[in-house]
Design an enzyme around this catalytic site. Sequence first.
Site, PDB file in Angstrom:
ATOM      1  N   HIS A   1       0.869  -1.234  -0.024  1.00 29.50           N
ATOM      2  CA  HIS A   1       0.074   0.136   0.035  1.00 29.50           C
ATOM      3  C   HIS A   1       0.915   1.221   0.123  1.00 29.50           C
ATOM      4  O   HIS A   1       0.825   2.044   0.999  1.00 29.50           O
ATOM      5  CB  HIS A   1      -1.136  -0.141   1.007  1.00 29.50           C
ATOM      6  CG  HIS A   1      -2.106  -0.795   0.937  1.00 29.50           C
ATOM      7  ND1 HIS A   1      -2.737  -1.520   1.895  1.00 29.50           N
ATOM      8  CD2 HIS A   1      -2.770  -1.117  -0.154  1.00 29.50           C
ATOM      9  CE1 HIS A   1      -3.665  -2.279   1.363  1.00 29.50           C
ATOM     10  NE2 HIS A   1      -3.928  -2.082   0.451  1.00 29.50           N
TER      11      HIS A   1
ATOM     12  N   CYS B   1       3.884 -12.334   2.342  1.00 29.58           N
ATOM     13  CA  CYS B   1       4.731 -12.248   3.632  1.00 29.58           C
ATOM     14  C   CYS B   1       4.538 -13.490   4.164  1.00 29.58           C
ATOM     15  O   CYS B   1       3.525 -14.227   4.484  1.00 29.58           O
ATOM     16  CB  CYS B   1       4.089 -11.258   4.603  1.00 29.58           C
ATOM     17  SG  CYS B   1       4.700 -11.096   6.028  1.00 29.58           S
TER      18      CYS B   1
ATOM     19  N   GLU C   1      -6.390  -9.290   2.699  1.00 26.95           N
ATOM     20  CA  GLU C   1      -5.331 -10.536   3.253  1.00 26.95           C
ATOM     21  C   GLU C   1      -6.312 -11.679   4.000  1.00 26.95           C
ATOM     22  O   GLU C   1      -5.890 -12.756   3.629  1.00 26.95           O
ATOM     23  CB  GLU C   1      -4.879  -9.781   4.499  1.00 26.95           C
ATOM     24  CG  GLU C   1      -4.001 -10.766   5.318  1.00 26.95           C
ATOM     25  CD  GLU C   1      -3.246 -10.464   6.475  1.00 26.95           C
ATOM     26  OE1 GLU C   1      -2.796  -9.243   6.635  1.00 26.95           O
ATOM     27  OE2 GLU C   1      -3.513 -11.204   7.370  1.00 26.95           O
TER      28      GLU C   1
ATOM     29  N   SER D   1      -3.500   3.424   3.127  1.00 26.71           N
ATOM     30  CA  SER D   1      -2.872   2.368   4.083  1.00 26.71           C
ATOM     31  C   SER D   1      -3.446   2.304   5.378  1.00 26.71           C
ATOM     32  O   SER D   1      -3.563   3.152   5.999  1.00 26.71           O
ATOM     33  CB  SER D   1      -1.272   2.749   4.057  1.00 26.71           C
ATOM     34  OG  SER D   1      -0.707   2.026   5.608  1.00 26.71           O
TER      35      SER D   1
ATOM     36  N   SER E   1       4.250   0.196   5.059  1.00 31.84           N
ATOM     37  CA  SER E   1       4.670   0.316   3.582  1.00 31.84           C
ATOM     38  C   SER E   1       5.172   1.254   3.199  1.00 31.84           C
ATOM     39  O   SER E   1       5.280   1.966   1.953  1.00 31.84           O
ATOM     40  CB  SER E   1       3.218  -0.028   3.067  1.00 31.84           C
ATOM     41  OG  SER E   1       2.202   0.708   3.711  1.00 31.84           O
TER      42      SER E   1
HETATM   43  S1  SF4 Z   1       2.678  -6.386   8.776  1.00 32.54           S
HETATM   44 FE1  SF4 Z   1       4.589  -6.782   7.466  1.00 32.54          FE
HETATM   45  S2  SF4 Z   1       5.686  -8.454   8.433  1.00 32.54           S
HETATM   46 FE2  SF4 Z   1       3.616  -8.150   9.402  1.00 32.54          FE
HETATM   47  S3  SF4 Z   1       2.352  -9.757   8.347  1.00 32.54           S
HETATM   48 FE3  SF4 Z   1       1.957  -7.557   7.371  1.00 32.54          FE
HETATM   49  S4  SF4 Z   1       3.655  -7.614   5.843  1.00 32.54           S
HETATM   50 FE4  SF4 Z   1       4.226  -9.195   7.087  1.00 32.54          FE
END
Ligand code: SF4
Length: 280
Positions: A40, A94, A124, A216, A260
Amino acid sequence: MKVILAKQAGFCFGVKRATLLAFEAAGKDQKTFTLGPIIHSPQVVGKLETLGIHAIDSLEGMENGTIIIRSHGVEQKQITEAQQKNLTIVDATCPFVKKAQDHVKSLSEEGYGVVVVGDADHPEVQGIVSYGGEKVYVVASGEDVRKLPKMKKIGVVAQTTQSFENLKNVVGECLLRGGEIRVFNTICDATAVRQEEAKELAGQVDCMLVIGGFNSANTRRLLEVCAELQPHTYHIETAAEINPAWFEGADRVGVTAGASTPKWVIDEVVNKIEELNKSD
Ligand code: SF4
């Protein structure tokens, strides 16, 4: 005027990894796309575009080339589609998100009803859910658990940005529903660590800047946390948006950034404040 930059400002581990993978892929294949924005950050997305890597929403019409999977993952069917089309896949999901996807898959295979603690509209979460079978339920809070059908075996995982308190409440409600409960704490502390640090900093300065994409969620949350303690808190995406009037009478300026936000954007902001300071 002193500028204090939060130690944990900017990229978390997963975003750093995803960005590196995307920049590494640039130039290797003429047809390279990211499935959704890689992270983002409009600045990172813009930089990738100058290297010929554009974001697409679906694989429709893409018959060859390279597809980069964004840090927060995608739905399983999109990975399958990319494999069936023989596309080169650069998986920048990730590893913490991947872990949640894997737990949902194995819990479903072992016959558990799966409770995912998170925001059902978040990409997600949609990705995580897609790895399970039919009995996967997204709950925002413990209250939502009471509306679920009875289950003998319940598996619980969380969206990586959830608070531990909320996960605890959901697990408590699951226990009240009886049966066997298996819990995987898939919360990533990168967001919480940034919020704690920002909170501390906002209480010590006269003005606070939060840098990060306007789209974000973790940056907006940082902004809320800081604004509660410091009324002179401003959200910017780049140094160009800085208004010198914000610093009038300020001795200390705090700067933090969402997970981000790239380092080069943070450096530009800090340099601009220091330049303004010199020209005073
Ligand atoms: S905040 Fe960053 S390290 Fe944590 S799950 Fe999301 S992308 Fe991965």
